[in-house]
Motif scaffolding. Structure first.
Motif, PDB file in Angstrom:
ATOM      1  N   LEU A  76       7.240  -6.427 -17.660  1.00  0.00           N
ATOM      2  CA  LEU A  76       6.599  -7.591 -17.049  1.00  0.00           C
ATOM      3  C   LEU A  76       6.306  -7.386 -15.566  1.00  0.00           C
ATOM      4  O   LEU A  76       5.765  -8.283 -14.911  1.00  0.00           O
ATOM      5  CB  LEU A  76       7.494  -8.831 -17.231  1.00  0.00           C
ATOM      6  N   THR A  77       6.678  -6.238 -15.023  1.00  0.00           N
ATOM      7  CA  THR A  77       6.437  -5.960 -13.610  1.00  0.00           C
ATOM      8  C   THR A  77       4.940  -5.872 -13.333  1.00  0.00           C
ATOM      9  O   THR A  77       4.192  -5.212 -14.058  1.00  0.00           O
ATOM     10  CB  THR A  77       7.121  -4.645 -13.198  1.00  0.00           C
ATOM     11  N   ARG A  78       4.517  -6.505 -12.261  1.00  0.00           N
ATOM     12  CA  ARG A  78       3.120  -6.504 -11.850  1.00  0.00           C
ATOM     13  C   ARG A  78       3.029  -6.098 -10.382  1.00  0.00           C
ATOM     14  O   ARG A  78       4.047  -6.034  -9.686  1.00  0.00           O
ATOM     15  CB  ARG A  78       2.487  -7.877 -12.088  1.00  0.00           C
ATOM     16  N   PRO A  79       1.842  -5.820  -9.874  1.00  0.00           N
ATOM     17  CA  PRO A  79       1.724  -5.323  -8.495  1.00  0.00           C
ATOM     18  C   PRO A  79       2.427  -6.188  -7.453  1.00  0.00           C
ATOM     19  O   PRO A  79       2.967  -5.659  -6.476  1.00  0.00           O
ATOM     20  CB  PRO A  79       0.202  -5.309  -8.274  1.00  0.00           C
ATOM     21  N   SER A  80       2.423  -7.494  -7.644  1.00  0.00           N
ATOM     22  CA  SER A  80       3.054  -8.367  -6.645  1.00  0.00           C
ATOM     23  C   SER A  80       4.546  -8.084  -6.491  1.00  0.00           C
ATOM     24  O   SER A  80       5.117  -8.284  -5.411  1.00  0.00           O
ATOM     25  CB  SER A  80       2.836  -9.836  -7.025  1.00  0.00           C
ATOM     26  N   GLN A  81       5.185  -7.600  -7.576  1.00  0.00           N
ATOM     27  CA  GLN A  81       6.613  -7.257  -7.471  1.00  0.00           C
ATOM     28  C   GLN A  81       6.852  -5.941  -6.733  1.00  0.00           C
ATOM     29  O   GLN A  81       7.988  -5.627  -6.373  1.00  0.00           O
ATOM     30  CB  GLN A  81       7.243  -7.155  -8.866  1.00  0.00           C
ATOM     31  N   LEU A  82       5.788  -5.182  -6.523  1.00  0.00           N
ATOM     32  CA  LEU A  82       5.911  -3.877  -5.850  1.00  0.00           C
ATOM     33  C   LEU A  82       5.440  -3.924  -4.402  1.00  0.00           C
ATOM     34  O   LEU A  82       5.473  -2.901  -3.722  1.00  0.00           O
ATOM     35  CB  LEU A  82       5.100  -2.818  -6.611  1.00  0.00           C
TER      36      LEU A  82
ATOM     37  N   GLY B 236      -1.284  -1.249 -18.315  1.00  0.00           N
ATOM     38  CA  GLY B 236      -2.633  -1.652 -18.695  1.00  0.00           C
ATOM     39  C   GLY B 236      -3.455  -2.226 -17.563  1.00  0.00           C
ATOM     40  O   GLY B 236      -4.507  -2.834 -17.806  1.00  0.00           O
ATOM     41  N   LEU B 237      -3.034  -2.039 -16.310  1.00  0.00           N
ATOM     42  CA  LEU B 237      -3.774  -2.571 -15.166  1.00  0.00           C
ATOM     43  C   LEU B 237      -4.807  -1.568 -14.690  1.00  0.00           C
ATOM     44  O   LEU B 237      -4.544  -0.368 -14.608  1.00  0.00           O
ATOM     45  CB  LEU B 237      -2.813  -2.905 -14.025  1.00  0.00           C
ATOM     46  N   GLY B 238      -5.999  -2.047 -14.359  1.00  0.00           N
ATOM     47  CA  GLY B 238      -7.072  -1.192 -13.875  1.00  0.00           C
ATOM     48  C   GLY B 238      -7.143  -1.178 -12.364  1.00  0.00           C
ATOM     49  O   GLY B 238      -6.411  -1.918 -11.679  1.00  0.00           O
ATOM     50  N   PRO B 239      -8.033  -0.368 -11.788  1.00  0.00           N
ATOM     51  CA  PRO B 239      -8.152  -0.264 -10.322  1.00  0.00           C
ATOM     52  C   PRO B 239      -8.439  -1.592  -9.638  1.00  0.00           C
ATOM     53  O   PRO B 239      -7.926  -1.864  -8.555  1.00  0.00           O
ATOM     54  CB  PRO B 239      -9.311   0.726 -10.140  1.00  0.00           C
ATOM     55  N   ASP B 240      -9.262  -2.431 -10.254  1.00  0.00           N
ATOM     56  CA  ASP B 240      -9.606  -3.703  -9.619  1.00  0.00           C
ATOM     57  C   ASP B 240      -8.397  -4.610  -9.464  1.00  0.00           C
ATOM     58  O   ASP B 240      -8.335  -5.423  -8.535  1.00  0.00           O
ATOM     59  CB  ASP B 240     -10.674  -4.430 -10.446  1.00  0.00           C
ATOM     60  N   GLN B 241      -7.430  -4.495 -10.365  1.00  0.00           N
ATOM     61  CA  GLN B 241      -6.237  -5.341 -10.306  1.00  0.00           C
ATOM     62  C   GLN B 241      -5.195  -4.823  -9.316  1.00  0.00           C
ATOM     63  O   GLN B 241      -4.188  -5.489  -9.077  1.00  0.00           O
ATOM     64  CB  GLN B 241      -5.610  -5.448 -11.697  1.00  0.00           C
ATOM     65  N   LEU B 242      -5.445  -3.646  -8.758  1.00  0.00           N
ATOM     66  CA  LEU B 242      -4.501  -3.049  -7.805  1.00  0.00           C
ATOM     67  C   LEU B 242      -5.006  -3.108  -6.368  1.00  0.00           C
ATOM     68  O   LEU B 242      -4.391  -2.526  -5.476  1.00  0.00           O
ATOM     69  CB  LEU B 242      -4.230  -1.588  -8.186  1.00  0.00           C
ATOM     70  N   HIS B 243      -6.119  -3.804  -6.133  1.00  0.00           N
ATOM     71  CA  HIS B 243      -6.688  -3.847  -4.782  1.00  0.00           C
ATOM     72  C   HIS B 243      -5.720  -4.483  -3.786  1.00  0.00           C
ATOM     73  O   HIS B 243      -5.609  -4.032  -2.637  1.00  0.00           O
ATOM     74  CB  HIS B 243      -8.007  -4.617  -4.793  1.00  0.00           C
TER      75      HIS B 243
ATOM     76  N   ALA C 259      -7.548   3.492   1.297  1.00  0.00           N
ATOM     77  CA  ALA C 259      -8.866   2.903   1.559  1.00  0.00           C
ATOM     78  C   ALA C 259      -9.830   3.208   0.430  1.00  0.00           C
ATOM     79  O   ALA C 259     -10.593   2.337  -0.022  1.00  0.00           O
ATOM     80  CB  ALA C 259      -9.406   3.425   2.887  1.00  0.00           C
ATOM     81  N   VAL C 260      -9.805   4.446  -0.047  1.00  0.00           N
ATOM     82  CA  VAL C 260     -10.707   4.846  -1.131  1.00  0.00           C
ATOM     83  C   VAL C 260     -10.404   4.070  -2.406  1.00  0.00           C
ATOM     84  O   VAL C 260     -11.324   3.654  -3.129  1.00  0.00           O
ATOM     85  CB  VAL C 260     -10.589   6.365  -1.370  1.00  0.00           C
ATOM     86  N   ARG C 261      -9.138   3.856  -2.702  1.00  0.00           N
ATOM     87  CA  ARG C 261      -8.780   3.132  -3.923  1.00  0.00           C
ATOM     88  C   ARG C 261      -9.251   1.679  -3.876  1.00  0.00           C
ATOM     89  O   ARG C 261      -9.400   1.039  -4.915  1.00  0.00           O
ATOM     90  CB  ARG C 261      -7.265   3.179  -4.132  1.00  0.00           C
ATOM     91  N   ILE C 262      -9.497   1.153  -2.696  1.00  0.00           N
ATOM     92  CA  ILE C 262      -9.949  -0.234  -2.571  1.00  0.00           C
ATOM     93  C   ILE C 262     -11.457  -0.352  -2.786  1.00  0.00           C
ATOM     94  O   ILE C 262     -11.922  -1.208  -3.541  1.00  0.00           O
ATOM     95  CB  ILE C 262      -9.561  -0.799  -1.187  1.00  0.00           C
ATOM     96  N   PHE C 263     -12.238   0.523  -2.127  1.00  0.00           N
ATOM     97  CA  PHE C 263     -13.680   0.276  -2.115  1.00  0.00           C
ATOM     98  C   PHE C 263     -14.494   1.143  -3.075  1.00  0.00           C
ATOM     99  O   PHE C 263     -15.637   0.787  -3.397  1.00  0.00           O
ATOM    100  CB  PHE C 263     -14.235   0.442  -0.693  1.00  0.00           C
ATOM    101  N   THR C 264     -13.951   2.270  -3.556  1.00  0.00           N
ATOM    102  CA  THR C 264     -14.812   3.166  -4.328  1.00  0.00           C
ATOM    103  C   THR C 264     -15.168   2.643  -5.705  1.00  0.00           C
ATOM    104  O   THR C 264     -16.233   2.958  -6.233  1.00  0.00           O
ATOM    105  CB  THR C 264     -14.139   4.542  -4.490  1.00  0.00           C
ATOM    106  N   SER C 265     -14.281   1.855  -6.308  1.00  0.00           N
ATOM    107  CA  SER C 265     -14.602   1.345  -7.645  1.00  0.00           C
ATOM    108  C   SER C 265     -15.863   0.502  -7.604  1.00  0.00           C
ATOM    109  O   SER C 265     -16.680   0.525  -8.536  1.00  0.00           O
ATOM    110  CB  SER C 265     -13.432   0.522  -8.186  1.00  0.00           C
ATOM    111  N   ARG C 266     -16.074  -0.229  -6.518  1.00  0.00           N
ATOM    112  CA  ARG C 266     -17.281  -1.042  -6.377  1.00  0.00           C
ATOM    113  C   ARG C 266     -18.521  -0.158  -6.248  1.00  0.00           C
ATOM    114  O   ARG C 266     -19.561  -0.432  -6.850  1.00  0.00           O
ATOM    115  CB  ARG C 266     -17.147  -1.946  -5.140  1.00  0.00           C
TER     116      ARG C 266
END
Length: 567
Positions: A384-390, A327-334, A180-187
């Motif tokens: 080339l792996t991105r969050p959608s593959q995980l 190279g992915l940041g927190p916003d790209q992992l929401h 939950a924290v990883r989703i909203f704290t960056s904002r």
């Protein structure tokens, strides 16, 4: 049960309780049959207190790099912030359980909720590194109390027949803080930097304080619990655990053989913990019952708790580290963390409503199997792996993390009920330290293995690069061409191309290293699944063998009787 009786002395209040309403463990409140509105209120307060106790730690752990920049310190210095929290949190339950026994739950709740609110106020005024370290240390102590308080309030919401479900849900709720924290704290940080988060944390603690004062928990039995030798043990045990936490948390960052203090801290930890254990072993009424803890069931439980926490570092350190390397940041992992949040909640609910106290090893084996499958899937990552593959693999891991913790807790509770409630403190020590130090040990082992394998793969890949290879020359020309419009000197362009090529080699080496780590975790989880499954099925095998032997003996007796009758 009327709440008007809450003010009565314990001796009178306990007479008004039905057998199932009395406390299960020393220091725990009574669990009277509340009306539905009060059950809902207790559940809401329990979740609020649990959130207040877990959000601060999760925020610091998830945003260590950003916090380092805000404080103007190095990443190594910032790494002390989550570690110092664990240093105090891991050993506080050693005293907190007896504090509740001797002084009651109400005073316990008031002191630590007020302390946590004051810590929130301190965060607003002390913004330098040293003050932040001290505040995080006190936060670790208060958080240990709030986690327990949240569990005790949540249990009040459930009738006697479903109280174990409430215990599992309450424990699982604490696992929701990190995703939950990883989703909203960056904002929040983007809007008002760290001050905004500190205001949010303070507001949450004040809400929890007001809620607990407005809705008091039922009374608990109070009796003299502390002994003078308890404080001697704690004076040795607490710094020993703290030094061990520092070694596990910082060893891979400063590197194990590069910083002399790591070795000295480990030696100090061994000496202090050994002294504490020797004292406890020779006490008539020990704070930590070593003889009970040395039993095979408790040793097996401790190994399971620590082992699974180590394996779950695949998610907390491995997957996040892999995506960061890409190279992915927190916003790209929401999206990924949103799915992890849902899977964690699903795991807690499934565990609560399917748990069978007679088959506690079964869900643990299932959790290990899910970890093995998820880690094996992640071991095939590429650049080339991105969050959608995980999504699917990480959902399995999140589900397993929440699915195992309830049965693991209940395994210890069953042992306490069978062997005597006086072992409750010892079990809480095992569970708390196993959870805290197991997480640090997991990150240490996974991080160390990843670093070793990255160096290995980097050397292997670099040896295969030759400027005489036409493919390598062509690749360098392509990379150098990116600078054609800004760098006119061909030699400088080639040098910049070589730098880009080395970066790509390093990235490939990191991905291969993470794949090795995931594969090791998958193998470890699979072996653990087989081991736990064996212990789950072993009683059945023993019972069947005993039944076969009994039938064989009965058949021999019947044959002998028949032969005697013929004669």
């Amino acid at each position: 049960m009327s709440r008007a009786n809450f003010h009565l002395p314990w001796e009178q209040y306990v007479e008004t309780l039905k057998p199932h309403e009395r406390p299960m463990f020393p220091g725990s409140p009574a669990t009277p049959d509340h009306t539905l509105p009060y059950r809902l209120a207790y559940f809401a307060v329990g979740m609020l207190v649990t959130a207040a106790g877990g959000v601060g730690s999760a925020m610091v752990t998830a945003n260590t790099q950003q916090l380092a920049g805000a404080l103007g310190v190095s990443l190594t210095q910032a790494a002390w912030l989550p570690v110092v929290f664990v240093m105090t949190n891991a050993c506080m339950n050693l005293l907190l359980v007896k504090f509740r026994m001797q002084y009651g739950l109400r005073l316990f709740a008031q002191i630590f909720l007020i302390a946590y609110a004051l810590i929130g106020v301190g965060n607003l005024f002390f913004e330098d590194y040293q003050s932040t370290l001290i505040v995080r240390a006190f936060a670790g102590m208060a958080s240990a109390a709030l986690t327990t308080l949240g569990v005790l309030y949540t249990i009040q919401a459930f009738p006697a027949a479903h109280r174990l479900k409430g215990l599992v849900l309450a424990i699982g709720a604490s696992s929701l803080a990190m995703p939950a924290v990883r989703i909203f704290t960056s904002r929040i940080v983007d809007l008002s930097e760290w001050r905004g988060f500190h205001v949010f944390e303070l507001g949450l603690s004040l809400l929890a304080l007001a809620a607990v004062f407005a809705l008091k928990a039922p009374p608990s039995q109070r009796f003299r619990a502390f002994d003078k030798m308890d404080f001697v043990t704690f004076a040795l045990f607490a710094p020993g655990i703290a030094l061990l936490a520092a070694v596990l948390g910082l060893g891979r960052i400063v590197w194990w053989t590069e910083a002399a203090w790591v070795g000295w801290a480990l030696i100090g930890s061994i000496v202090l913990l050994t002294a504490a254990l020797v004292i406890e072993y020779n006490r008539e009424t020990p704070l930590i019952n070593l003889k009970w803890m040395a039993g095979p069931d408790i040793v097996r439980l401790a190994m399971i708790i620590v082992g699974i926490r180590v394996l779950l570092s695949e998610q907390t350190y491995g997957a996040v580290g892999l995506m960061t390397q890409m190279g992915l940041g927190p916003d790209q992992l929401h999206g990924l963390f949103g799915l992890i949040l849902l899977a964690t909640a699903a795991g807690s609910l499934t565990s609560a409503f399917t748990m069978n106290p007679m088959k506690l090893y079964k869900p643990i084996a299932i959790a290990l199997g899910l970890i093995a499958v998820g880690a094996w899937m992640d071991s095939h990552a590429t650049v080339l792996t991105r969050p959608s593959q995980l999504y699917f693999s990480q959902a399995l891991l999140a589900f397993a993390a929440a699915f195992f913790i309830g049965p693991a807790m209940m395994s210890g509770v069953v042992q306490v009920l069978q062997k005597g409630a006086h072992n409750f403190v010892s079990f809480i020590v095992i569970f708390g330290i196993g959870q805290n130090l197991g997480g640090l040990a997991g990150s240490a082992l996974v991080g160390t293995l990843q670093t070793w394998r990255e160096k290995f793969h980097s050397n292997q890949l670099s040896e295969q690069i030759s400027l005489g290879d036409p493919d390598v020359v062509q690749r360098l020309q392509q990379l150098s061409g990116a600078y054609a419009r800004v760098i006119g000197d061909p030699t400088l362009r080639t040098a910049e191309g070589q730098v880009l090529l080395q970066q790509q080699i390093s990235q490939q080496a990191h991905v291969l290293a993470y794949n090795d780590v995931f594969l090791v975790i998958a193998v470890g989880a699979a072996l653990g699944c087989l081991w736990v499954t064996f212990h789950h099925l072993r009683p059945r095998f023993i019972a069947r063998r005993a039944a076969r032997q009994a039938r064989r003996v009965a058949a021999d007796v019947d044959a002998a009787s028949a032969a005697a009758a013929i004669d």
